[in-house]
Enzyme design. Structure first.
Site, PDB file in Angstrom:
ATOM      1  N   THR A  78      43.813  45.280  40.368  1.00 37.16           N
ATOM      2  CA  THR A  78      43.424  43.930  39.998  1.00 37.16           C
ATOM      3  C   THR A  78      42.231  44.011  39.050  1.00 37.16           C
ATOM      4  O   THR A  78      41.328  44.838  39.242  1.00 37.16           O
ATOM      5  CB  THR A  78      43.092  43.053  41.227  1.00 37.16           C
ATOM      6  OG1 THR A  78      42.676  41.755  40.787  1.00 37.16           O
ATOM      7  CG2 THR A  78      42.026  43.663  42.109  1.00 37.16           C
ATOM      8  N   GLU A  79      42.274  43.176  37.998  1.00 37.31           N
ATOM      9  CA  GLU A  79      41.343  43.365  36.887  1.00 37.31           C
ATOM     10  C   GLU A  79      39.891  43.084  37.246  1.00 37.31           C
ATOM     11  O   GLU A  79      38.980  43.455  36.502  1.00 37.31           O
ATOM     12  CB  GLU A  79      41.764  42.514  35.689  1.00 37.31           C
ATOM     13  CG  GLU A  79      41.716  41.025  35.916  1.00 37.31           C
ATOM     14  CD  GLU A  79      42.479  40.283  34.829  1.00 37.31           C
ATOM     15  OE1 GLU A  79      41.820  39.615  34.021  1.00 37.31           O
ATOM     16  OE2 GLU A  79      43.723  40.363  34.795  1.00 37.31           O
ATOM     17  N   ASN A  80      39.650  42.429  38.400  1.00 42.18           N
ATOM     18  CA  ASN A  80      38.261  42.237  38.794  1.00 42.18           C
ATOM     19  C   ASN A  80      37.677  43.451  39.507  1.00 42.18           C
ATOM     20  O   ASN A  80      36.550  43.404  39.989  1.00 42.18           O
ATOM     21  CB  ASN A  80      38.105  40.975  39.666  1.00 42.18           C
ATOM     22  CG  ASN A  80      39.022  40.956  40.870  1.00 42.18           C
ATOM     23  OD1 ASN A  80      40.172  41.356  40.787  1.00 42.18           O
ATOM     24  ND2 ASN A  80      38.515  40.488  41.996  1.00 42.18           N
TER      25      ASN A  80
END
Length: 227
Positions: free
Chosen positions: A61-63
């Protein structure tokens, strides 16, 4: 169910269109075992709920997380543990956390095998438009979608085949601002799964309809993509 042996198309005529959960399960089925995968904000996140525990698929997940598990429910909800869409998720054994910049380096550096994104439009050649429709309340910036679109080795799109006004979202040429050019390889909809690419679009599987019926509702030629 009927199968067109010449074109390798499976037509499921004994049922209606896929539900959203069934679409997610169909996408999960097609993700190769052992892949590193990013699931985009919204409907694509539900794919996590249908991955086999033994598949070895590792979700990014990009976070800033690798090893994301399914959406959290009940006592498993931790509001400090969320995906990029701010939905509480679970972590799997071996999960790791890192800076946002490192996460985007993974995305841009070609380290993801598959990403699954939503879309407003996909062209028959694989162009992607998924961030702006011109509406006053539309998302103001393309965000990480463009990084995923050009960085992942395979881009799968999950979307409804038709907009609310009935216009097709699989189109000859995108009319909305583009997220990426020639980046999408597969399109999953409630009515059919498509392959898209340089030579056009081809139907792989239909649900509650035939290829002929779809061809009558779309402006794209469904028979040009070679396997």
């Amino acid at each position: 169910m009927t199968v067109d042996a010449a074109d390798h198309v499976t037509e499921h005529l004994d049922r209606g269109p896929l539900t959203r959960d069934e679409m997610a399960a169909t996408v999960a089925r097609d993700i190769p075992d052992g892949s590193f995968v990013n699931l985009g904000i919204g409907q694509p996140t539900t794919v996590a709920n249908y991955l086999s525990p033994g598949s070895g698929v590792i979700l990014h997940t990009e976070n800033g997380m690798l090893g994301m598990g399914p959406v959290a429910v009940g006592d498993d909800i931790d509001h400090d543990l969320v995906n990029a869409g701010k939905i509480p998720v679970t972590e799997l054994p071996g999960a790791s956390y890192f800076h946002h910049a490192d996460s985007f380096a993974m995305m841009r550096g070609g380290h993801l095998d598959v990403c699954v994104l939503g879309a407003f439009q996909v062209s028959e050649h694989g162009d992607l438009a998924n961030w702006h429709t011109g509406a006053p309340d539309a998302i103001p910036a393309v965000g990480g979608a463009m990084d995923l679109a050009i960085g992942a080795k395979d881009v799968f799109v999950m979307m409804s085949l038709f907009a609310k006004d009935g216009t097709p979202k699989l189109v000859p040429t995108c009319t909305y601002p583009l997220t990426g050019l020639a980046c999408v390889s597969r399109v999953y909809t409630e009515h059919a799964t498509f392959l898209v690419g340089p030579t056009g679009a081809r139907v792989v599987e239909t649900f509650g309809t035939t290829v002929e019926e779809l061809a009558g509702r779309l402006d794209v030629d469904l028979g040009r993509l070679t396997t």
